[in-house]
Enzyme design. Structure first.
Site, PDB file in Angstrom:
ATOM      1  N   GLU A   1     -94.440 -57.387  17.488  1.00 22.10           N
ATOM      2  CA  GLU A   1     -95.463 -58.332  17.071  1.00 22.10           C
ATOM      3  C   GLU A   1     -96.262 -58.754  18.298  1.00 22.10           C
ATOM      4  O   GLU A   1     -97.263 -58.146  18.622  1.00 22.10           O
ATOM      5  CB  GLU A   1     -94.828 -59.532  16.366  1.00 22.10           C
ATOM      6  CG  GLU A   1     -95.822 -60.406  15.642  1.00 22.10           C
ATOM      7  CD  GLU A   1     -95.132 -61.395  14.698  1.00 22.10           C
ATOM      8  OE1 GLU A   1     -95.829 -62.296  14.221  1.00 22.10           O
ATOM      9  OE2 GLU A   1     -93.922 -61.250  14.450  1.00 22.10           O
TER      10      GLU A   1
ATOM     11  N   GLU B   1     -87.766 -69.580  17.428  1.00 20.59           N
ATOM     12  CA  GLU B   1     -88.756 -69.552  16.347  1.00 20.59           C
ATOM     13  C   GLU B   1     -88.311 -70.415  15.178  1.00 20.59           C
ATOM     14  O   GLU B   1     -89.112 -71.148  14.592  1.00 20.59           O
ATOM     15  CB  GLU B   1     -88.957 -68.114  15.885  1.00 20.59           C
ATOM     16  CG  GLU B   1     -89.937 -67.957  14.737  1.00 20.59           C
ATOM     17  CD  GLU B   1     -90.182 -66.504  14.400  1.00 20.59           C
ATOM     18  OE1 GLU B   1     -91.237 -66.204  13.817  1.00 20.59           O
ATOM     19  OE2 GLU B   1     -89.319 -65.653  14.708  1.00 20.59           O
TER      20      GLU B   1
END
Length: 851
Positions: free
Chosen positions: A443, A716
């Site tokens: 990502e 996260e």
């Protein structure tokens, strides 16, 4: 006086501003010192004496610089009440780059390789002669792909991953290197490595290549100025040659393979290229550099051929090895953030292979570090090492944007201190050319919502203004005519839909405001105003007849801890409440920005929009008694902090938020939207005790839970690792993601008590609110005017506060139980009676846990 600063540059060589703004700091111990006037000398001209107290980002007071022009800039100032100036400051040398397209004589060139998929990096070369009388030499270079330039075998610069990642079809950065000392009289050679990088390498979780073009290309222009004033140029053209070298493959996600036995192959003529690129621009911020090296804290042989290394810190970078062994020995290096069952846990990095390989030449001691990749990791497994691995033979090389560190925070609670340290490391790991979401998996995108919530913390910890200003230029370039702000910038196509998404699109209003407030720079507001207006106008068109947003896709309070692992958007707070609240907030910010740049009619328009949406919010989402229809922490945090409530609603809403926090046993209940605000919402409605209890909770989910699990960066998810030590089963589980670290801004402003009260800290707010059992805390920030600092400690019923205010600034002092006071430049000590409402014992830092 210190040497003046040029824009936001740390090394003002090859800058793109022909009339750069200047900043300077005065060093004096005189209490209350203020500037009355200044004068600038640039060698070829000296300005008039300019009557002004301004010393931050002041206009260039002389003729604009031409391409390649140098100026030695110094400043002197006059103090209020003084007729004599200070001595001239130290000198800063500024030099412009190539400011117009016509300055470029070089052409893009590349190899004739037509291989499908990821391509092997190539080496471009040109031999040339040089006379003995060289005065200076500059190499201007960029690439479609990644480059590393060498002159006579020596690297031209100390940056890595150049030219970085921008929205290439809109802007492509070029680099300027001073290579004067690398040239020699007679024969010389310039070489340039060229790799796929972000230009054509597979990128995004859908692993699509050739995002920007089918071929890589190099553009290089070496200009050699002789002592007689004549200039010779060596430029990329048909006279260059290319070949393969020892790098067999390289990808940002998958890693690099290098066979040191391979020498450069047969040279072939290059091919002229015509890539579709935007304007060639000089960077506004520093490049990615190697900023630190970390030795392993532990090396364990896990089987006959594998060593496991723990570097004690999650980071972004790569390994550097020093090894001796037989030719052909293959050393493999794999990377991961966490362990499971004593081995690397690679599921969270998904399809990113993160595998570097080095094959030994066998001719003695060899040192190697990959060139065109980076990984997010704390642990590495090394296979194939000849014999026992000496821990001194391997270091982790930390790579990120080389921003100056500007802010620190310390306190008496070791868990809280570690949390703040983790926030800093997550910023370091995610400012790698682009402010990304994560540095490890397939990502690593510039998600707009992540930076929107983290911007105040980022602006305190590092001088990120130049870096973020450049990124905002790409946000503006990529925003559609319909006001659709991409969810991540630079934007590449994935299977993730793009839509007008609150929190993410609001980066266009929030981030420029933060840079103005924290760095005193209005340029991001001015440059991004039309983009911000397009965003707010688009959201206005989404309003229904009740003046709220009630349809369309939204990510809402992303990663609410109650959301299912694979449905992070399913938060407890209505996503349309979030979207409506953010529209009111952005409209209010935009109105203020319009006034700042002289658009009073626009300001009135957006003031009215903010009022209208606020009224709609109250009707749709809040009862008369202050109860939100989404009875969740984020709903109240937004309503309180965005000033969406009447005075009669505000108190009960704060009380209800405090009750929700108590009912949750002080576990956090917010995602991306609520996390930066929830502690402010509590402390500003009279619930400081609950704010500290929420901050210092260690159960899952909480800010300190990851710290108790051994985290060295911000996760996260609140539960990226579960209490039993297993990794969260969700498909997106990063252990280095700065968004939830936005809480550090509250540590700076409320725990330590340091915040700007005027742009750039020209007026400082000193407002510490001790609690949570802390016995001391301090924050220091290198503002554009100089160092500002607050440090407090308490003992025997007294709070002692030390304050530092730089020359030309003042402060508003607001201490517990005391009325506001003002203070001028200098060092100040204050004491007030103080007894905390709750004096919780300080929790000891647990022993390091491996995960």
């Amino acid at each position: 006086m210190r040497a003046p600063r040029i824009e936001h540059h740390t090394r003002p060589l090859g800058i793109g501003e022909p009339a750069p703004r200047l900043s300077w700091q005065v060093e004096t111990t005189e209490p209350g010192w203020r500037q009355r006037a200044y004068q600038v000398d640039a060698g070829r001209w000296t300005s008039d004496i300019i009557e002004s107290a301004d010393s931050v980002l002041v206009a260039w007071p002389g003729p604009a610089l031409a391409s390649r022009e140098r100026a030695d800039v110094r400043v002197r100032v006059w103090a209020e009440g003084s007729t004599e100036p200070t001595a001239w400051s130290a000198t800063t040398t500024v030099e412009t780059g190539l400011l117009t397209p016509g300055d470029w004589q070089a052409r893009f060139v590349g190899s004739t390789d037509t291989t499908a998929g990821d391509r092997r990096p190539v080496l471009l070369r040109r031999d040339f002669g040089v006379r003995a009388d060289v005065a200076r030499a500059r190499l201007y270079v960029t690439a479609c792909g990644l480059h590393e330039m060498h002159v006579n075998g020596v690297p031209a610069g100390d940056d890595v991953l150049a030219p970085g990642w921008t929205s290439y079809h809109h802007r492509l950065h070029y680099q300027t290197y001073d290579v004067t000392d690398l040239l020699r009289s007679g024969d010389n050679t310039i070489t340039g490595w060229l790799a796929d990088g972000w230009w054509r390498g597979e990128y995004g979780w859908n692993r699509i290549g050739e995002r920007y073009g089918a071929d890589t290309a190099l553009l290089a222009q070496l200009e050699i100025e002789h002592t007689d004033g004549s200039i010779e140029r060596v430029v990329t053209d048909e006279t260059w040659a290319w070949s393969y070298g020892p790098i067999l493959s390289s990808g940002i996600y998958d890693g690099e393979r290098h066979d040191a036995r391979v020498v450069a192959g047969e040279r072939q003529p290059v091919q002229l290229k015509s890539p579709q690129v935007g304007a060639l621009t000089a960077p506004t911020g520093p490049p990615v550099r190697r900023t630190a090296t970390l030795p392993p804290i532990e090396v364990t042989r896990v089987d006959a051929g594998t060593h496991l290394l723990d570097f004690g810190q999650n980071l972004a970078g790569r390994l550097r090895i020093t090894v001796t062994g037989p030719a052909g020995t293959e050393i493999g290096m794999r990377h991961a953030e966490v362990l499971e069952d004593g081995r690397l846990c690679t599921r969270p990095i998904r399809t990113a292979d993160a595998h570097d390989v080095y094959v030994l030449a066998g001719d003695g001691e060899e040192t190697w570090e990959p060139r065109f990749t980076y990984h997010g990791f704390r642990y590495a497994e090394i296979t194939g090492w000849p014999g026992d691995l000496d821990p001194a033979a391997v270091v982790a090389v930390v790579c990120h944007d080389d921003m100056p560190e500007t802010g620190t925070f310390t306190c008496s609670n070791p868990l809280l201190q570690r949390l703040h340290d983790n926030v800093r490391w997550s910023m370091r790991g995610n400012f790698v050319s682009v402010p990304t979401d994560c540095p490890q998996r397939d990502e690593r995108l510039g998600w707009t919502g992540d930076l929107q919530v983290f911007a105040p913390t980022a602006a305190f910890l590092y001088d990120a203004t130049g870096t973020v200003t450049g990124w905002l230029a790409d946000v503006a370039a990529e925003t559609g005519d319909d006001g659709l702000v991409p969810l991540y910038v630079p934007h590449i196509e994935t299977d993730f839909p793009q839509f007008h998404c609150a929190v993410w699109g609001d980066a266009t209003t929030v981030v420029p405001q933060v840079l103005h407030d924290r760095a005193g720079d209005p340029t991001p507001i001015l440059a991004g105003y039309e983009t911000a207006r397009a965003w707010v106008d688009a959201c206005r068109r989404m309003l229904d007849d009740r003046d709220v947003i009630s349809t369309g896709l939204q990510l809402g309070d992303w990663l609410d801890p109650a959301a299912p692992p694979d449905r992070p958007e399913q938060a407890r707070t209505d996503p349309y409440l979030v979207a409506t609240a953010y529209l009111a907030h952005s409209a209010r910010l935009l109105a203020g920005q319009a006034r700042l740049i002289g658009k009073d009619d626009d300001a009135a328009t957006y003031d009215e929009l903010a009022r209208r949406v606020t009224d709609g919010f109250r009707r749709e989402f809040v009862t008369a008694g202050g109860r939100c229809v989404s009875d969740a922490q984020t709903a109240y945090a937004l309503a309180i902090c965005f000033d969406l409530l009447t005075p009669e609603q505000r108190g009960p809403a704060g009380d209800r938020l405090a009750q929700l926090v108590r009912d949750a046993e002080f576990r956090i209940g917010t995602g991306f939207a609520g996390t930066p605000l929830v502690l402010d919402a509590l402390s500003e409605t009279g619930h400081l005790e609950e704010a500290y209890r929420l901050l210092l909770e260690t159960g899952c989910p909480s800010w300190l839970y990851p710290v108790t699990m051994g985290a060295t960066t911000i996760w996260e998810r609140w539960d990226s690792m579960l209490p039993d030590g297993t990794v969260n089963p969700g498909n997106m589980t990063s252990f280095n993601h700065y968004a939830l670290g936005a809480v550090a801004d509250w540590l700076h402003r409320t725990v330590a008590g340091l915040a700007p009260a005027a742009p750039g800290y020209r007026t400082v707010s000193v407002r510490p609110r001790p609690g949570g059992g802390l016995t001391h805390a301090a924050a220091r920030h290198l503002s554009p005017y100089g160092e500002v600092a607050v440090a407090w400690h308490r003992d025997a019923g007294t709070l002692h506060v030390a304050v530092t205010i730089p020359p030309g600034c003042d402060a508003v002092i607001d201490l517990p139980g005391a009325g506001p006071a003002t203070a001028g430049a200098g060092e100040h000590l204050f004491t007030v009676p103080f007894r905390p409402a709750v004096d919780d014992p300080i929790q000891p830092l647990p022993a390091r846990q491996r995960f």
